[in-house]
Motif scaffolding. Structure first.
Motif, PDB file in Angstrom:
ATOM      1  N   ASP B 135       0.854  -1.216   0.000  1.00  0.00           N
ATOM      2  CA  ASP B 135       0.000   0.000   0.000  1.00  0.00           C
ATOM      3  C   ASP B 135       0.876   1.247   0.000  1.00  0.00           C
ATOM      4  O   ASP B 135       0.587   2.231  -0.680  1.00  0.00           O
ATOM      5  CB  ASP B 135      -0.913   0.028   1.240  1.00  0.00           C
ATOM      6  CG  ASP B 135      -2.024  -1.008   1.124  1.00  0.00           C
ATOM      7  OD1 ASP B 135      -2.228  -1.524  -0.001  1.00  0.00           O
ATOM      8  OD2 ASP B 135      -2.658  -1.311   2.150  1.00  0.00           O
ATOM      9  N   PHE B 136       1.930   1.172   0.810  1.00  0.00           N
ATOM     10  CA  PHE B 136       2.829   2.323   0.885  1.00  0.00           C
ATOM     11  C   PHE B 136       3.466   2.600  -0.480  1.00  0.00           C
ATOM     12  O   PHE B 136       3.504   3.736  -0.939  1.00  0.00           O
ATOM     13  CB  PHE B 136       3.922   2.065   1.938  1.00  0.00           C
ATOM     14  CG  PHE B 136       5.016   3.080   1.928  1.00  0.00           C
ATOM     15  CD1 PHE B 136       4.801   4.365   2.416  1.00  0.00           C
ATOM     16  CD2 PHE B 136       6.271   2.776   1.402  1.00  0.00           C
ATOM     17  CE1 PHE B 136       5.816   5.320   2.382  1.00  0.00           C
ATOM     18  CE2 PHE B 136       7.275   3.719   1.368  1.00  0.00           C
ATOM     19  CZ  PHE B 136       7.046   4.996   1.861  1.00  0.00           C
ATOM     20  N   SER B 139       1.261   4.263  -2.909  1.00  0.00           N
ATOM     21  CA  SER B 139       0.953   5.667  -2.609  1.00  0.00           C
ATOM     22  C   SER B 139       2.067   6.605  -3.106  1.00  0.00           C
ATOM     23  O   SER B 139       1.885   7.825  -3.115  1.00  0.00           O
ATOM     24  CB  SER B 139       0.756   5.854  -1.094  1.00  0.00           C
ATOM     25  OG  SER B 139       2.020   5.771  -0.437  1.00  0.00           O
ATOM     26  N   LEU B 183       7.879   6.287   4.983  1.00  0.00           N
ATOM     27  CA  LEU B 183       7.754   4.869   5.353  1.00  0.00           C
ATOM     28  C   LEU B 183       7.620   4.729   6.863  1.00  0.00           C
ATOM     29  O   LEU B 183       6.778   3.975   7.358  1.00  0.00           O
ATOM     30  CB  LEU B 183       8.978   4.094   4.845  1.00  0.00           C
ATOM     31  CG  LEU B 183       9.055   2.624   5.259  1.00  0.00           C
ATOM     32  CD1 LEU B 183       7.914   1.813   4.655  1.00  0.00           C
ATOM     33  CD2 LEU B 183      10.392   2.004   4.821  1.00  0.00           C
ATOM     34  N   LYS B 186       4.216   5.666   7.906  1.00  0.00           N
ATOM     35  CA  LYS B 186       3.240   4.634   7.524  1.00  0.00           C
ATOM     36  C   LYS B 186       3.289   3.452   8.490  1.00  0.00           C
ATOM     37  O   LYS B 186       2.254   2.969   8.967  1.00  0.00           O
ATOM     38  CB  LYS B 186       3.546   4.169   6.090  1.00  0.00           C
ATOM     39  CG  LYS B 186       2.738   2.983   5.599  1.00  0.00           C
ATOM     40  CD  LYS B 186       1.301   3.361   5.319  1.00  0.00           C
ATOM     41  CE  LYS B 186       0.518   2.171   4.766  1.00  0.00           C
ATOM     42  NZ  LYS B 186      -0.904   2.457   4.660  1.00  0.00           N
ATOM     43  N   GLU B 190       0.441   2.134  11.263  1.00  0.00           N
ATOM     44  CA  GLU B 190      -0.118   0.781  11.188  1.00  0.00           C
ATOM     45  C   GLU B 190       0.187  -0.021  12.457  1.00  0.00           C
ATOM     46  O   GLU B 190      -0.070  -1.224  12.517  1.00  0.00           O
ATOM     47  CB  GLU B 190       0.463   0.036   9.974  1.00  0.00           C
ATOM     48  CG  GLU B 190       0.036   0.607   8.636  1.00  0.00           C
ATOM     49  CD  GLU B 190      -1.425   0.344   8.297  1.00  0.00           C
ATOM     50  OE1 GLU B 190      -2.009  -0.581   8.910  1.00  0.00           O
ATOM     51  OE2 GLU B 190      -1.979   1.068   7.452  1.00  0.00           O
TER      52      GLU B 190
END
Lengths: 366, 194
Positions: B135-136, B139, B183, B186, B190
């Motif tokens: 997902d990262f 993006s 990163l 992110k 999470e």
């Protein structure tokens, strides 16, 4: 988070991202090679321009990251076959009876390969000797048992393996069972595997050597592993390509099972070209796939068509995840080159959908 | 007629050979991709003998996986396989001594928040982390996606990435610094302990 965990996480990176990276890298390499060539030409041109007093010379590097889109018809890549002056013998498709239109299916994407319950059921069925299912190989001292969850594109499936650790195929005793015996054994196993719908038919039995024996290039057909491959059948037509079950046997018994399947749904009925129209296209070299590299493709003299059937192809293309009909043609191709006669098998996929529907697919999936 | 030069087969034909269980599949894969696959393994392991073994395991892995798999992009499929095998060997080697590879260097760049070489903890969910990282990556801009995967997945040297993109080394370093900050955010968001 430690480095080991980070790397394991990266190993689970979406395969589409890796595909995109590989394609981008290839494009950049090509473009850079072009750019280097043009740089040299531009340098010479610039010198000439300076000599002649031109001042408006601009050089722009070729840098782009292009998305590569797969074409729905790209199943058969150009094989450089020259079929313009070839005699076709054998079947001419005239005795095929087919409907005017067939159902088209789309593959339903999943966000996961398979859920924990499915994998657990498979593990229980095969009595795998571990409880904590890691979706990966588990090594024991002498043997390894493993299961691998497929995570490619939309497919869900499992791979289960039992194999002596550190051995290659050639270290097994050769398999002596007949193909029929192995097919019968395989079907029994498939019937019992949980979550596998009873939609697979016998397609063909494959024999294969693996590991070191391949590199040693044994001449004798001595099979250490025999795989029975089963393909799904949808609407009465075999699905070629992605999906299916493979059951592998060594002399010691069951060696591996792969189950790889997907969800799909109908998207409507579409006209297909008639067998006669398909036969008119057999001179198109783009539709030929799979031949030995050494075969002299420019000197083909004749092609003997031994079988033709309508099949569904799940080509797993990124652009359109559709299961679509193809004429699946197989036979023998002959060539004469360097004072020698050559012979090889060929496979041909002729798209059965009428051309006009390809643009409709843009709307369906666009 | 001029004798045909030895040209690599197209990927579709190679995959078809795998499906036919034709041993030439491995031969053709080796002919076409050996150099590339060795380079990926070398970026991780920095040891030619280990790389050769990785290569053999990769071919065996491909032979076992195709069929039933029919890869979209054979080269990408092989990349995934060779990396997984090389990484496993890397961590095994690391227990004996340090590994002076490009992977080690790229990991050291992330040492602000990815530390230690311990074994994977029992409650660690690699698939979940894989989804988070994917997902990262999605993006990011196209260019940063390429830089991220080159540096942290394929362990490409910075000079090589700069050359691919026709950018300077310092520009790649700037991009990597920006990627690293994003990163970390992110991963924190999470719930990862970084």
């Amino acid at each position: 988070m430690n480095k080991n965990e980070w790397n394991e996480g990266l190993n689970q990176l979406d395969p589409e991202i890796v595909e995109k990276y590989v394609e981008t890298k290839e494009n950049l390499t090509k473009n850079n090679a072009k750019r280097r060539k043009w740089t040299r030409i531009a340098a010479i041109a610039a010198c000439i321009a300076v000599v002649f007093g031109a001042v408006d010379f601009v050089f722009k590097p070729f840098v782009s990251i292009d998305k590569v889109n797969f074409n729905i018809e790209s199943l058969g890549q150009a094989n450089h076959f020259d079929l313009s002056d070839v005699e076709f013998t054998g079947l001419n498709f005239s005795d095929m009876t087919l409907p005017d239109e067939v159902e088209l299916y789309r593959v339903s994407p999943r966000n996961y390969a398979c859920d924990g319950n499915e994998v657990k059921a498979m593990a229980d069925y095969f009595r795998l000797p571990f409880e904590d299912f890691k979706f990966d190989f588990v090594e024991n001292s002498a043997d390894y048992y493993g299961t691998k969850r497929f995570d490619m594109s939309f497919l869900r499936g499992y791979r289960l393996i039992y194999r002596r650790s550190g051995t290659s195929y050639s270290q097994y005793p050769p398999v002596t069972d007949t193909d029929e015996e192995l097919v019968s054994k395989s079907l029994k196993i498939i019937d019992e595997i949980p979550f596998v719908e009873n939609e697979h038919i016998e397609r063909y039995v494959q024999t294969g050597k693996g590991g070191q024996s391949i590199q040693q290039g044994d001449e004798e057909p001595c099979w250490y592993i025999k795989n029975c491959i089963f393909s799904p059948v949808i609407n009465g037509y075999t699905v070629v390509g992605n999906g299916g079950i493979s059951v592998g046997f060594a002399r010691t018994g069951l060696a591996e099972v792969s189950v790889n399947y997907y969800d799909y749904e109908p998207i409507g009925k579409y006209e297909i070209i008639s067998p006669e129209e398909a036969y008119e296209q057999i001179t198109n070299p783009q539709y030929v796939v799979g031949h030995n590299r050494d075969f002299p493709v420019n000197s083909v003299t004749s092609m003997d068509i031994k079988s033709c059937e309508l099949v569904y192809v799940n080509a797993c293309q990124n652009g359109y995840d559709v299961i679509q009909p193809y004429y699946y043609v197989r036979g023998t191709v002959y060539s004469h080159y360097s004072d020698r006669d050559w012979e090889d098998t060929f496979t041909m996929y002729i798209p059965a959908l009428k051309d006009k529907y390809f643009s409709l697919l843009d709307n369906i999936f666009g | 007629m001029k004798k045909r030069d030895k040209l690599p087969l197209d990927d579709e034909s190679i995959v078809e050979l795998y499906w036919q269980r034709n041993e030439k599949a491995i031969e053709e894969t080796d002919f076409k991709y050996k150099k590339y696959l060795l380079s990926i393994a070398y970026n991780v392991l920095h040891e030619p003998l280990d790389c050769e073994e990785c290569l053999n395991d990769t071919y065996l892995g491909a032979w076992n996986a195709i069929p039933p798999t029919r890869p979209n992009v054979l080269k990408a499929f092989l990349t995934v396989v060779v990396r997984r095998i090389a990484i496993k060997r890397y961590h095994r080697n690391l227990k004996k001594s340090s590994v002076p590879s490009e992977l080690t260097v790229s990991l050291s760049e992330l040492e602000d928040f990815i530390i230690g070489d311990e074994d994977i903890s029992t409650d660690f969910d690699a698939a979940r982390l894989g989804r988070v990282i994917s997902d990262f990556v999605r993006s990011l801009s196209e260019r940063r996606q390429f830089i991220f995967v080159s540096r942290y997945y394929a362990s490409e040297p910075i000079d090589s990435i700069a050359s691919d993109l026709n950018l300077s080394r310092s520009m790649i370093n700037k991009e990597l610094a920006a990627i690293k900050i994003a990163l970390r955010e992110k991963l924190e968001s999470e719930g990862y302990n970084v």
